[in-house]
Design a protein around this motif. Structure first.
Motif, PDB file in Angstrom:
ATOM      1  N   UNK A   1       0.823  -1.214   0.000  1.00  7.49           N
ATOM      2  CA  UNK A   1       0.000   0.000   0.000  1.00  7.49           C
ATOM      3  C   UNK A   1       0.854   1.260   0.000  1.00  7.49           C
ATOM      4  N   UNK A   2       1.972   1.227   0.736  1.00 11.18           N
ATOM      5  CA  UNK A   2       2.822   2.417   0.791  1.00 11.18           C
ATOM      6  C   UNK A   2       3.471   2.695  -0.563  1.00 11.18           C
ATOM      7  N   UNK A   3       3.869   1.653  -1.280  1.00 11.12           N
ATOM      8  CA  UNK A   3       4.419   1.852  -2.623  1.00 11.12           C
ATOM      9  C   UNK A   3       3.359   2.411  -3.567  1.00 11.12           C
ATOM     10  N   UNK A   4       2.119   1.978  -3.378  1.00 12.15           N
ATOM     11  CA  UNK A   4       1.050   2.342  -4.310  1.00 12.15           C
ATOM     12  C   UNK A   4       0.469   3.730  -4.027  1.00 12.15           C
ATOM     13  N   UNK A   5       0.234   4.036  -2.749  1.00 13.12           N
ATOM     14  CA  UNK A   5      -0.494   5.258  -2.397  1.00 13.12           C
ATOM     15  C   UNK A   5       0.382   6.346  -1.773  1.00 13.12           C
ATOM     16  N   UNK A   6       1.641   6.047  -1.525  1.00 18.18           N
ATOM     17  CA  UNK A   6       2.530   7.057  -0.955  1.00 18.18           C
ATOM     18  C   UNK A   6       3.049   6.634   0.401  1.00 18.18           C
ATOM     19  N   UNK A   7       4.378   6.607   0.535  1.00 20.63           N
ATOM     20  CA  UNK A   7       4.977   6.090   1.771  1.00 20.63           C
ATOM     21  C   UNK A   7       4.776   7.040   2.943  1.00 20.63           C
ATOM     22  N   UNK A   8       4.905   8.336   2.701  1.00 23.24           N
ATOM     23  CA  UNK A   8       4.661   9.289   3.783  1.00 23.24           C
ATOM     24  C   UNK A   8       3.205   9.238   4.220  1.00 23.24           C
ATOM     25  N   UNK A   9       2.295   9.181   3.261  1.00 24.94           N
ATOM     26  CA  UNK A   9       0.863   9.160   3.581  1.00 24.94           C
ATOM     27  C   UNK A   9       0.506   7.949   4.443  1.00 24.94           C
ATOM     28  N   UNK A  10       0.994   6.788   4.046  1.00 17.92           N
ATOM     29  CA  UNK A  10       0.678   5.565   4.789  1.00 17.92           C
ATOM     30  C   UNK A  10       1.304   5.621   6.180  1.00 17.92           C
ATOM     31  N   UNK A  11       2.533   6.143   6.282  1.00 10.26           N
ATOM     32  CA  UNK A  11       3.180   6.238   7.590  1.00 10.26           C
ATOM     33  C   UNK A  11       2.409   7.170   8.520  1.00 10.26           C
ATOM     34  N   UNK A  12       1.948   8.305   7.998  1.00 18.46           N
ATOM     35  CA  UNK A  12       1.198   9.251   8.822  1.00 18.46           C
ATOM     36  C   UNK A  12      -0.130   8.646   9.271  1.00 18.46           C
ATOM     37  N   UNK A  13      -0.817   7.946   8.373  1.00 20.44           N
ATOM     38  CA  UNK A  13      -2.067   7.270   8.752  1.00 20.44           C
ATOM     39  C   UNK A  13      -1.793   6.253   9.855  1.00 20.44           C
ATOM     40  N   UNK A  14      -0.691   5.500   9.704  1.00 27.14           N
ATOM     41  CA  UNK A  14      -0.325   4.523  10.719  1.00 27.14           C
ATOM     42  C   UNK A  14      -0.036   5.169  12.064  1.00 27.14           C
ATOM     43  N   UNK A  15       0.690   6.299  12.055  1.00 24.78           N
ATOM     44  CA  UNK A  15       0.994   7.006  13.306  1.00 24.78           C
ATOM     45  C   UNK A  15      -0.273   7.557  13.959  1.00 24.78           C
ATOM     46  N   UNK A  16      -1.195   8.080  13.139  1.00 26.47           N
ATOM     47  CA  UNK A  16      -2.471   8.567  13.669  1.00 26.47           C
ATOM     48  C   UNK A  16      -3.236   7.443  14.358  1.00 26.47           C
ATOM     49  N   UNK A  17      -3.316   6.291  13.684  1.00 22.72           N
ATOM     50  CA  UNK A  17      -4.043   5.155  14.234  1.00 22.72           C
ATOM     51  C   UNK A  17      -3.360   4.629  15.497  1.00 22.72           C
ATOM     52  N   UNK A  18      -2.034   4.547  15.460  1.00 21.14           N
ATOM     53  CA  UNK A  18      -1.288   4.043  16.611  1.00 21.14           C
ATOM     54  C   UNK A  18      -1.468   4.969  17.814  1.00 21.14           C
ATOM     55  N   UNK A  19      -1.379   6.291  17.574  1.00 25.46           N
ATOM     56  CA  UNK A  19      -1.549   7.244  18.666  1.00 25.46           C
ATOM     57  C   UNK A  19      -2.959   7.231  19.234  1.00 25.46           C
ATOM     58  N   UNK A  20      -3.973   7.176  18.346  1.00 21.44           N
ATOM     59  CA  UNK A  20      -5.366   7.159  18.798  1.00 21.44           C
ATOM     60  C   UNK A  20      -5.675   5.881  19.579  1.00 21.44           C
ATOM     61  N   UNK A  21      -5.151   4.749  19.092  1.00 16.09           N
ATOM     62  CA  UNK A  21      -5.377   3.484  19.783  1.00 16.09           C
ATOM     63  C   UNK A  21      -4.665   3.455  21.131  1.00 16.09           C
ATOM     64  N   UNK A  22      -3.489   4.077  21.212  1.00 20.85           N
ATOM     65  CA  UNK A  22      -2.785   4.175  22.493  1.00 20.85           C
ATOM     66  C   UNK A  22      -3.590   4.995  23.489  1.00 20.85           C
ATOM     67  N   UNK A  23      -4.194   6.088  22.996  1.00 18.77           N
ATOM     68  CA  UNK A  23      -5.044   6.915  23.862  1.00 18.77           C
ATOM     69  C   UNK A  23      -6.237   6.106  24.362  1.00 18.77           C
ATOM     70  N   UNK A  24      -6.831   5.306  23.466  1.00 19.59           N
ATOM     71  CA  UNK A  24      -7.955   4.453  23.856  1.00 19.59           C
ATOM     72  C   UNK A  24      -7.523   3.428  24.899  1.00 19.59           C
ATOM     73  N   UNK A  25      -6.295   2.916  24.765  1.00 21.83           N
ATOM     74  CA  UNK A  25      -5.803   1.912  25.715  1.00 21.83           C
ATOM     75  C   UNK A  25      -5.704   2.480  27.130  1.00 21.83           C
ATOM     76  N   UNK A  26      -5.383   3.773  27.246  1.00 18.02           N
ATOM     77  CA  UNK A  26      -5.275   4.368  28.587  1.00 18.02           C
ATOM     78  C   UNK A  26      -6.621   4.430  29.289  1.00 18.02           C
ATOM     79  N   UNK A  27      -7.701   4.371  28.506  1.00 14.50           N
ATOM     80  CA  UNK A  27      -9.051   4.482  29.079  1.00 14.50           C
ATOM     81  C   UNK A  27      -9.732   3.131  29.230  1.00 14.50           C
ATOM     82  N   UNK A  28      -9.015   2.050  28.898  1.00 11.62           N
ATOM     83  CA  UNK A  28      -9.621   0.715  28.946  1.00 11.62           C
ATOM     84  C   UNK A  28     -10.008   0.356  30.372  1.00 11.62           C
ATOM     85  N   UNK A  29     -11.233  -0.152  30.525  1.00  8.20           N
ATOM     86  CA  UNK A  29     -11.719  -0.557  31.844  1.00  8.20           C
ATOM     87  C   UNK A  29     -11.877  -2.067  31.958  1.00  8.20           C
ATOM     88  N   UNK A  30     -11.524  -2.781  30.880  1.00 11.68           N
ATOM     89  CA  UNK A  30     -11.602  -4.244  30.900  1.00 11.68           C
ATOM     90  C   UNK A  30     -10.527  -4.803  29.986  1.00 11.68           C
TER      91      UNK A  30
END
Length: 506
Positions: A68-97
């Motif tokens: 996907x990074x070769x096809x759609x852009x390596x910077x774009x895919x990396x930034x999307x990945x960082x956004x998802x990783x950061x958002x999921x990390x934030x969600x993990x801090x709020x996990x109650x189970x």
């Protein structure tokens, strides 16, 4: 005119930050398990899923993410990945189970899979000069090692002050900083247009996830269902990729001696490394009585040596060639495992062994990766980087399973026959019984020696493969081909005009 990207060293910092956030998170989590389990009421099975769900998704998606990074852009895919990783990390801090935390870890695995191939592929497209590329790879590798060793130390300090949630909180500002820097500093790059390969993507995801699950379960016995799924899916994937006109993964790369030699030798090196932290951290805590933080600090000699010798290895690789430098480093690594196998009952011996291991890894791994990545066409840098990451992840998982099994079986065999079954299978259980503690520590000493003999054998096997397969020639002189010059000119033009860099005739 200097055709090199004017912001390449700043871009390297962004790539190192992106890699660091992934490595630190996974290593810091290992010391967060006890308080996390107590707070969430997590069972042993929940803990296994919290740790392994990330790896299953990460390993399964790597090849697809690289494509996907070769096809759609390596910077774009990396930034999307960082956004998802950061958002999921934030969600993990709020996990109650435990279930909510597992869901967050799955999302983090998706984000990590999008980030990891992009970092190395961007590096090789931005650093077009062979000498600078070696230095950049050495720096990137050194930062990854720093995160590997420093993760448990940082995790222990954060947990002591702010609770287990802090090991996820720390990801958020690092990911945000990396995203901002990527948007400001980094050019876009992508390969030429290629027809999608959805069947290849599905087969690779199923096959790699099943393979990693099978390897992780080896300590509990062979999971025949997942093994059959892995074999069938990966066999079908290989057949399809060789037959289709538009393969997702360029398997023809394995015809190149440098790619094949680098890949196979790195796999065996990672088998040795995969079991190192698993076995040695238990030894430090249960045999020598270190706290988790002290156990993390005990790895500092290896981190220092790795940082030093990553740079030395880059210089030697340029002078001696990839084969000589990689083989030298792997032999040094084997010597480090040998020291651990023979004697590890004092801090001095441990420090010496780890320094030798770090020095050998600093010489060998960046050089082997440089040989491997040098064989990959620039237009396939993303999927080629993902292939490298996948190979190393599989090797590390195999190392944890195989060396963990050797350690467990050797420990059980060395324990007194009359000891309770739970104590014969786990030193963590045995040391809680004063009557068995001394015997358990002695048994684990013997088990660790057997384990590191196996690790040394694996790394020596890697050295033999590197000697036989890697090309012995020194790197080409500074004279560049017309294609390389064109690529560099394109990089500079993209940097100066803020236009996407599209390689190989897009």
């Amino acid at each position: 005119m200097d055709a090199r990207h004017p912001r390449r060293w700043l871009i390297l910092i962004v790539l190192c930050l992106s890699t660091l956030v992934l490595v630190v998170d996974n290593m810091a989590l290992t010391v967060a398990v006890p308080p996390l389990a107590a707070d969430l009421g997590a069972s042993a099975q929940d803990i296994q899923w919290i740790l392994e769900s990330y790896m299953l998704v990460f390993a399964g998606l790597l090849l697809t993410a690289g494509s996907l990074s070769d096809r759609y852009g390596r910077r774009r895919v990396m930034i999307i990945g960082l956004l998802l990783f950061g958002a999921a990390s934030l969600a993990a801090t709020m996990a109650t189970s435990a279930g909510l935390l597992i869901a967050a870890r799955v999302a983090m695995g998706v984000g990590g899979a999008l980030v990891m191939p992009s970092t190395l592929s961007i590096l090789i497209t931005v650093f077009t000069d062979e000498g600078e590329r070696r230095k950049a790879m050495a720096g990137w590798g050194a930062v990854a090692m720093l995160g590997l060793v420093g993760g448990p130390v940082l995790g222990g300090a954060l947990i002591a002050s702010f609770g287990w949630e802090s090991v996820f909180w720390i990801n958020v500002p690092i990911a945000a900083l990396a995203i901002l820097a990527a948007l400001v500093l980094m050019p876009e790059s992508k390969g030429p247009w290629a027809k999608p390969d959805p069947l290849g993507a599905i087969l690779s995801m199923i096959g790699m996830s099943a393979l990693v699950w099978t390897i992780n379960e080896l300590a509990h016995g062979i999971s025949w269902t997942s093994l059959i799924i892995a074999v069938v899916a990966l066999t079908a994937f290989l057949i399809w990729e060789l037959r289709t006109a538009h393969p997702m993964v360029p398997l023809k790369l394995f015809r190149d001696r440098d790619f094949a030699g680098g890949s196979l030798s790195l796999t065996l090196v990672q088998v040795g490394n995969g079991g190192l932290l698993l076995v040695l951290t238990q030894y430090l805590q249960f045999v020598l009585g270190y706290t988790p933080t002290e156990a993390g600090l005990a790895f500092i000699p290896m981190a220092i040596a790795s940082l030093l010798f990553n740079g030395i290895g880059a210089g030697l690789g340029a002078k001696l060639g990839n084969r000589a430098t990689a083989v030298l480093g792997m032999v040094v690594m084997a010597a480090g495992f040998g020291v651990l196998a023979v004697s590890s009952d004092s801090f001095v011996t441990l420090a010496i062994a780890q320094f030798v291991l770090g020095a050998g890894g600093g010489l060998a791994m960046p050089t082997a990766i440089a040989a491997l990545m040098g064989a990959i066409p620039t237009e396939q840098a993303g999927v080629g980087s993902a292939l490298n990451d996948t190979i190393q992840q599989a090797g590390a998982a195999l190392g944890v399973a195989l060396l963990g099994s050797i350690a467990t079986s050797s420990y059980t065999a060395a324990m007194p026959a009359g000891a309770p079954e739970a104590a014969r299978r786990s030193i963590a259980v045995a040391v809680t019984d004063p009557a068995l503690a001394a015997a358990a520590r002695e048994a684990y000493n013997a088990a660790m020696s057997a384990t590191f003999v196996g690790a040394a054998a694996g790394v020596l096997g890697a050295a033999v493969l590197a000697l036989l397969l890697l090309r012995g020639r020194k790197p080409a002189p500074a004279a560049e081909t017309a294609a390389e010059t064109a690529a560099e000119t394109a990089a500079e033009t993209a940097a100066e005009t803020d236009q996407p860099l599209v390689t190989a005739g897009h």
